[in-house]
Design a protein around this motif. Structure first.
Motif, short mmCIF file in Angstrom:
data_model
loop_
_atom_site.label_atom_id
_atom_site.label_comp_id
_atom_site.label_asym_id
_atom_site.label_seq_id
_atom_site.Cartn_x
_atom_site.Cartn_y
_atom_site.Cartn_z
N PHE A 44 0.85 -1.18 0.00
CA PHE A 44 0.00 0.00 0.00
C PHE A 44 0.89 1.24 0.00
O PHE A 44 1.70 1.42 0.91
CB PHE A 44 -0.90 0.01 1.24
CG PHE A 44 -1.79 -1.20 1.33
CD1 PHE A 44 -3.06 -1.17 0.78
CD2 PHE A 44 -1.36 -2.36 1.93
CE1 PHE A 44 -3.88 -2.29 0.84
CE2 PHE A 44 -2.17 -3.48 2.01
CZ PHE A 44 -3.43 -3.44 1.46
N PHE A 45 0.73 2.11 -1.01
CA PHE A 45 1.57 3.30 -1.13
C PHE A 45 0.73 4.56 -1.33
O PHE A 45 -0.24 4.56 -2.08
CB PHE A 45 2.53 3.16 -2.32
CG PHE A 45 3.67 2.23 -2.04
CD1 PHE A 45 4.86 2.71 -1.52
CD2 PHE A 45 3.55 0.88 -2.26
CE1 PHE A 45 5.90 1.85 -1.23
CE2 PHE A 45 4.58 0.01 -1.98
CZ PHE A 45 5.76 0.49 -1.46
N SER A 46 1.15 5.62 -0.63
CA SER A 46 0.55 6.95 -0.75
C SER A 46 1.63 7.92 -1.21
O SER A 46 2.82 7.64 -1.10
CB SER A 46 0.03 7.43 0.61
OG SER A 46 -1.03 6.63 1.05
N LEU A 47 1.18 9.09 -1.66
CA LEU A 47 2.14 10.15 -1.96
C LEU A 47 2.87 10.52 -0.68
O LEU A 47 2.31 10.42 0.42
CB LEU A 47 1.43 11.37 -2.53
CG LEU A 47 0.76 11.17 -3.89
CD1 LEU A 47 -0.04 12.42 -4.26
CD2 LEU A 47 1.78 10.85 -4.96
N GLN A 54 -4.29 8.16 6.76
CA GLN A 54 -5.47 8.61 6.01
C GLN A 54 -5.97 7.56 5.03
O GLN A 54 -7.07 7.67 4.51
CB GLN A 54 -5.18 9.92 5.27
CG GLN A 54 -5.03 11.10 6.19
CD GLN A 54 -4.85 12.38 5.41
OE1 GLN A 54 -4.85 12.42 4.18
NE2 GLN A 54 -4.69 13.48 6.14
N LYS A 55 -5.14 6.58 4.71
CA LYS A 55 -5.49 5.47 3.81
C LYS A 55 -5.92 5.96 2.43
O LYS A 55 -6.82 5.41 1.82
CB LYS A 55 -6.57 4.58 4.43
CG LYS A 55 -6.13 3.92 5.71
CD LYS A 55 -7.18 3.01 6.26
CE LYS A 55 -6.67 2.39 7.55
NZ LYS A 55 -7.63 1.46 8.13
N HIS A 56 -5.28 6.99 1.92
CA HIS A 56 -5.51 7.47 0.56
C HIS A 56 -4.35 6.96 -0.29
O HIS A 56 -3.37 7.67 -0.51
CB HIS A 56 -5.58 9.00 0.51
CG HIS A 56 -6.79 9.54 1.19
ND1 HIS A 56 -7.08 10.87 1.22
CD2 HIS A 56 -7.81 8.95 1.85
CE1 HIS A 56 -8.20 11.07 1.88
NE2 HIS A 56 -8.65 9.91 2.28
N TYR A 57 -4.48 5.74 -0.77
CA TYR A 57 -3.40 5.09 -1.49
C TYR A 57 -3.50 5.39 -2.98
O TYR A 57 -4.56 5.29 -3.58
CB TYR A 57 -3.44 3.58 -1.26
CG TYR A 57 -3.44 3.20 0.20
CD1 TYR A 57 -2.41 3.60 1.05
CD2 TYR A 57 -4.46 2.44 0.74
CE1 TYR A 57 -2.41 3.27 2.38
CE2 TYR A 57 -4.47 2.10 2.08
CZ TYR A 57 -3.44 2.51 2.89
OH TYR A 57 -3.45 2.18 4.22
N ILE A 58 -2.36 5.74 -3.58
CA ILE A 58 -2.29 5.96 -5.01
C ILE A 58 -2.00 4.64 -5.73
O ILE A 58 -2.33 4.46 -6.90
CB ILE A 58 -1.22 7.02 -5.36
CG1 ILE A 58 -1.28 7.37 -6.85
CG2 ILE A 58 0.16 6.59 -4.96
CD1 ILE A 58 -0.39 8.53 -7.24
N PHE A 59 -1.41 3.70 -5.01
CA PHE A 59 -1.03 2.41 -5.60
C PHE A 59 -1.11 1.33 -4.53
O PHE A 59 -0.66 1.54 -3.41
CB PHE A 59 0.42 2.51 -6.12
CG PHE A 59 0.94 1.25 -6.72
CD1 PHE A 59 0.68 0.93 -8.04
CD2 PHE A 59 1.68 0.36 -5.97
CE1 PHE A 59 1.16 -0.25 -8.59
CE2 PHE A 59 2.17 -0.81 -6.51
CZ PHE A 59 1.90 -1.11 -7.83
N HIS A 60 -1.71 0.20 -4.87
CA HIS A 60 -1.67 -0.94 -3.97
C HIS A 60 -1.69 -2.24 -4.79
O HIS A 60 -2.23 -2.28 -5.89
CB HIS A 60 -2.78 -0.91 -2.91
CG HIS A 60 -4.17 -0.89 -3.44
ND1 HIS A 60 -4.79 0.26 -3.81
CD2 HIS A 60 -5.07 -1.87 -3.64
CE1 HIS A 60 -6.02 -0.01 -4.22
NE2 HIS A 60 -6.21 -1.30 -4.13
#
Length: 141
Positions: A44-47, A54-60
């Motif tokens: 799980f990756f975010s900016l 916040q669990k706003h992932y750009i890529f998972h």
């Protein structure tokens, strides 16, 4: 357990057997719902600027490395093509239609036995467009 038996015994005098079974089922369901859910496995990756809480992932990606890239307001499903390991980290390559995505991880830190935190770069190529994002994230096993 003794309390449950006492409750069921006292209720059996007041209710018919079918109603008593429904009470017992409700008690079992509510006990099962209270167990904590295991966190999802995968990457799980975010900016970098967005806290992971916040669990706003750009890529998972899931453990089988089927991935989802959030591109604006749409989710793009990607397939893993390969992983290249080096002394500095690893690069994971994904693709789908017009998209080619590379997750380059250079910094890893073990948080606990099942979670590793990462810092890296996400390279997204869509047709002739190229984007580079600094990301941070984690892997659950």
């Amino acid at each position: 357990m003794k309390t449950l038996f006492t409750l069921l015994a006292s209720v059996s005098f007041l209710m018919p057997p079918s109603a008593m079974c429904q009470v017992a089922q409700n008690l079992l369901v509510s006990a099962a719902e209270e167990k904590p859910a295991k966190p999802l496995a995968g990457y799980f990756f975010s900016l970098k600027e967005v806290p992971l809480s916040q669990k706003h992932y750009i890529f998972h990606a899931d453990p089988l490395k089927k991935a989802i890239l959030t591109d604006g307001d749409k989710d793009v499903v990607l397939s893993h093509t390969m992983t290249v390991k080096s002394a500095r980290g690893f690069d994971m390559y994904f693709s789908s239609g017009q998209y080619n995505v590379t997750l380059a991880v250079k910094d890893a830190r073990e948080v606990d036995g099942g979670t590793t935190e990462y810092k890296g770069t996400l390279f997204v190529k869509r047709g002739s467009e190229k984007h580079k994002y600094t990301v941070h994230g984690f892997q659950n096993r």
